[in-house]
Design a protein around this motif. Structure first.
Motif, PDB file in Angstrom:
ATOM      1  N   ASP A 141      -2.558 -15.518  17.241  1.00 34.67           N
ATOM      2  CA  ASP A 141      -3.183 -16.007  18.624  1.00 34.67           C
ATOM      3  C   ASP A 141      -3.602 -14.637  19.091  1.00 34.67           C
ATOM      4  N   LYS A 142      -2.581 -13.483  19.028  1.00 34.49           N
ATOM      5  CA  LYS A 142      -3.081 -12.374  19.624  1.00 34.49           C
ATOM      6  C   LYS A 142      -2.148 -11.250  19.078  1.00 34.49           C
ATOM      7  N   LEU A 143      -2.828 -10.470  18.182  1.00 28.81           N
ATOM      8  CA  LEU A 143      -1.824  -9.570  17.564  1.00 28.81           C
ATOM      9  C   LEU A 143      -1.855  -8.163  18.281  1.00 28.81           C
ATOM     10  N   VAL A 144      -0.713  -7.652  18.404  1.00 27.78           N
ATOM     11  CA  VAL A 144      -0.608  -6.158  19.433  1.00 27.78           C
ATOM     12  C   VAL A 144      -0.203  -5.214  18.239  1.00 27.78           C
ATOM     13  N   ILE A 145       0.832  -5.159  17.512  1.00 35.62           N
ATOM     14  CA  ILE A 145       1.024  -4.375  16.523  1.00 35.62           C
ATOM     15  C   ILE A 145       0.100  -3.866  15.529  1.00 35.62           C
ATOM     16  N   LEU A 146      -0.817  -5.082  15.123  1.00 33.54           N
ATOM     17  CA  LEU A 146      -1.781  -5.123  14.140  1.00 33.54           C
ATOM     18  C   LEU A 146      -3.151  -5.410  14.839  1.00 33.54           C
ATOM     19  N   ALA A 147      -3.471  -5.095  15.789  1.00 37.12           N
ATOM     20  CA  ALA A 147      -4.618  -5.355  16.736  1.00 37.12           C
ATOM     21  C   ALA A 147      -5.793  -4.757  16.089  1.00 37.12           C
ATOM     22  N   GLU A 148      -5.890  -3.660  15.447  1.00 32.84           N
ATOM     23  CA  GLU A 148      -6.868  -2.837  14.903  1.00 32.84           C
ATOM     24  C   GLU A 148      -7.214  -3.366  13.367  1.00 32.84           C
ATOM     25  N   LEU A 149      -6.361  -4.210  12.732  1.00 30.29           N
ATOM     26  CA  LEU A 149      -6.583  -4.695  11.382  1.00 30.29           C
ATOM     27  C   LEU A 149      -7.392  -5.639  11.169  1.00 30.29           C
ATOM     28  N   ARG A 150      -8.097  -5.742  10.306  1.00 30.10           N
ATOM     29  CA  ARG A 150      -9.341  -7.131   9.984  1.00 30.10           C
ATOM     30  C   ARG A 150      -8.977  -7.424   8.619  1.00 30.10           C
ATOM     31  N   GLU A 151      -9.228  -8.662   8.466  1.00 33.33           N
ATOM     32  CA  GLU A 151      -9.396  -8.997   7.067  1.00 33.33           C
ATOM     33  C   GLU A 151     -10.469  -8.614   6.281  1.00 33.33           C
ATOM     34  N   GLY A 152     -10.348  -8.202   5.096  1.00 37.29           N
ATOM     35  CA  GLY A 152     -11.367  -7.576   4.408  1.00 37.29           C
ATOM     36  C   GLY A 152     -11.391  -6.027   4.559  1.00 37.29           C
ATOM     37  N   MET A 153     -10.632  -5.325   5.453  1.00 32.53           N
ATOM     38  CA  MET A 153     -10.609  -3.756   5.498  1.00 32.53           C
ATOM     39  C   MET A 153      -9.909  -3.275   4.174  1.00 32.53           C
ATOM     40  N   ALA A 154     -10.578  -2.362   3.625  1.00 37.32           N
ATOM     41  CA  ALA A 154     -10.013  -1.697   2.546  1.00 37.32           C
ATOM     42  C   ALA A 154      -9.219  -0.311   2.899  1.00 37.32           C
ATOM     43  N   GLY A 155      -8.725   0.041   1.938  1.00 36.68           N
ATOM     44  CA  GLY A 155      -7.808   1.488   2.096  1.00 36.68           C
ATOM     45  C   GLY A 155      -8.996   2.453   1.999  1.00 36.68           C
ATOM     46  N   ALA A 156      -8.344   3.697   2.831  1.00 37.08           N
ATOM     47  CA  ALA A 156      -9.190   4.497   3.161  1.00 37.08           C
ATOM     48  C   ALA A 156      -9.897   5.398   1.799  1.00 37.08           C
ATOM     49  N   GLU A 157      -9.014   5.335   0.722  1.00 39.44           N
ATOM     50  CA  GLU A 157      -9.322   5.925  -0.364  1.00 39.44           C
ATOM     51  C   GLU A 157      -8.887   5.333  -1.787  1.00 39.44           C
ATOM     52  N   ASP A 158      -9.414   5.868  -2.612  1.00 37.70           N
ATOM     53  CA  ASP A 158      -8.638   5.563  -4.161  1.00 37.70           C
ATOM     54  C   ASP A 158      -7.279   6.392  -4.212  1.00 37.70           C
ATOM     55  N   GLU A 159      -6.466   5.734  -4.718  1.00 40.52           N
ATOM     56  CA  GLU A 159      -5.060   6.498  -4.576  1.00 40.52           C
ATOM     57  C   GLU A 159      -4.728   6.528  -6.164  1.00 40.52           C
ATOM     58  N   PRO A 160      -4.473   7.741  -6.765  1.00 37.82           N
ATOM     59  CA  PRO A 160      -4.058   7.961  -7.979  1.00 37.82           C
ATOM     60  C   PRO A 160      -2.600   8.242  -7.937  1.00 37.82           C
ATOM     61  N   VAL A 161      -1.872   7.516  -8.960  1.00 38.20           N
ATOM     62  CA  VAL A 161      -0.467   7.232  -8.947  1.00 38.20           C
ATOM     63  C   VAL A 161      -0.041   7.321 -10.361  1.00 38.20           C
ATOM     64  N   ARG A 162       1.360   7.417 -10.394  1.00 36.47           N
ATOM     65  CA  ARG A 162       2.008   7.753 -11.598  1.00 36.47           C
ATOM     66  C   ARG A 162       3.332   7.718 -11.567  1.00 36.47           C
ATOM     67  N   MET A 163       4.184   7.109 -12.470  1.00 42.50           N
ATOM     68  CA  MET A 163       5.547   7.103 -12.353  1.00 42.50           C
ATOM     69  C   MET A 163       6.028   7.474 -13.639  1.00 42.50           C
ATOM     70  N   ASP A 164       6.704   8.865 -13.476  1.00 46.15           N
ATOM     71  CA  ASP A 164       7.678   9.623 -14.851  1.00 46.15           C
ATOM     72  C   ASP A 164       9.315   9.079 -14.599  1.00 46.15           C
ATOM     73  N   ALA A 165       9.540   9.084 -15.722  1.00 43.79           N
ATOM     74  CA  ALA A 165      11.161   8.621 -15.611  1.00 43.79           C
ATOM     75  C   ALA A 165      11.974   9.584 -14.737  1.00 43.79           C
ATOM     76  N   ASP A 166      11.701  10.909 -14.555  1.00 44.05           N
ATOM     77  CA  ASP A 166      12.545  11.532 -13.579  1.00 44.05           C
ATOM     78  C   ASP A 166      11.762  11.922 -12.567  1.00 44.05           C
ATOM     79  N   LYS A 167      10.568  11.242 -11.951  1.00 41.38           N
ATOM     80  CA  LYS A 167       9.932  11.607 -10.815  1.00 41.38           C
ATOM     81  C   LYS A 167      10.540  11.084  -9.486  1.00 41.38           C
ATOM     82  N   HIS A 168      11.149  11.898  -8.712  1.00 41.39           N
ATOM     83  CA  HIS A 168      11.450  11.427  -7.274  1.00 41.39           C
ATOM     84  C   HIS A 168      10.194  10.613  -6.554  1.00 41.39           C
ATOM     85  N   MET A 169      10.339   9.547  -6.148  1.00 39.04           N
ATOM     86  CA  MET A 169       9.322   8.737  -5.696  1.00 39.04           C
ATOM     87  C   MET A 169       9.021   8.711  -4.297  1.00 39.04           C
TER      88      MET A 169
END
Length: 305
Positions: A141-169
């Protein structure tokens, strides 16, 4: 003699461990902190939902073998929170020969439902449980917390990620894969020993795909008002060209695919697509319903009017 009686696989009762008690985001503790959870009306900080996914993997591997890790999809709606010390059992429908979709669910020892899910084997998954749930969403009906979000909105940038066995996340996930493997309910040498894996490399466990996918999520810069506390309400992890490997570079692109509302929450549904390091080959996807608690935002009543 033949019967049409439905049969199920079930795993043992397990006690999943809480590993997010020290989680922080946007400068404050999360719902997984006991004090914060109690302030919000919960008895204690809940265990993160995807922790329960591990209990299903041995049964799904029994059904579909190696292909499950390469093309499997687990699509879940979380029903009731679990706190450390409670026991959980996972169930999977035994499929007919050749079937590529099964029903799955988890319960506490007393029968309280924890989650419901569909599990399927691609590339044609049909309609998953979350596909069905999204189709029935009530427009907000009316969004407050998410008022500035829209369907189809993309993330601001591509995000490089990697998970090593001993990497603190990081602050969102204050542990490493090695830390998780000391407490995971269903461990496998495939998660830590390259030589034991059919792919010749250690693979990221299903529940830790969630960690990989959310690790860099702040880079998306979705304009969610703060301070606010949220939780995972629905989550789907889908392998397209899996599995994902420990120590491998990936690239994540995000998109808001739905907005919804309930009496207590405002939700934004994000599809995170995980590509190879070059951003050309889609490896996996995660669909996540971030449910923000209305009463955790101090200006909610004022801004709602």
């Amino acid at each position: 003699m033949s019967f049409d009686t439905p049969l199920y696989l079930c795993g043992p009762l397990r006690e999943p461990r809480q590993m997010l008690a020290d989680q922080e985001y946007s400068g404050h503790t999360s719902i997984h902190d006991n004090d914060m959870a109690e302030k919000l009306g919960f008895k204690a900080g809940p265990i993160e939902g995807p922790t329960h996914f591990s209990q299903f993997v041995p049964m799904l591997a029994e059904i579909w073998g190696q292909a499950w890790f390469e093309r499997g999809c687990f699509s879940a709606h979380f029903q009731n929170m679990v706190v450390e010390g409670e026991q959980v059992r996972a169930f999977v429908e035994r499929p007919a020969e050749g079937a590529t979709r099964v029903r799955a669910w988890a319960e506490k020892a007393d029968g309280t439902p924890v989650l419901e899910a569909s599990a399927s084997l691609g590339p044609d998954h049909g309609e998953t449980l979350l596909d069905q749930r999204m189709r029935k969403l009530r427009a907000p009906d009316k969004l407050v917390i998410l008022a500035e979000l829209r369907e189809g909105m993309a993330g601001a940038e591509d995000e490089p990620v990697r998970m090593d066995a001993d990497k603190h996340m990081g602050n969102l996930y204050p542990f490493s894969l090695n830390d998780k493997l000391e407490r995971i309910t269903e461990n496998s040498p495939w998660y830590s020993e390259a030589g034991s894996s059919p792919w010749g490399r250690a693979i990221i466990p299903l529940e830790m795909v969630s960690v990989l996918a959310e690790y860099s999520s702040k880079l998306a810069k979705f304009p969610v008002k703060q301070p606010v506390v949220g939780l995972f309400a629905d989550q789907e992890i889908r392998m397209v060209d899996g599995p994902l490997f420990v120590g491998e570079e990936y690239l994540i692109r995000r998109e808001i695919v739905a907005l919804s509302e309930s009496k207590r929450t405002e939700s934004y549904w994000v599809r995170s697509r995980i590509y190879d390091a070059g951003g050309t080959v889609l490896k996996a996807e995660m669909l996540l319903n971030h449910a923000t608690l209305k009463h955790s935002y101090p200006h909610y009543e004022e801004e709602a009017g």
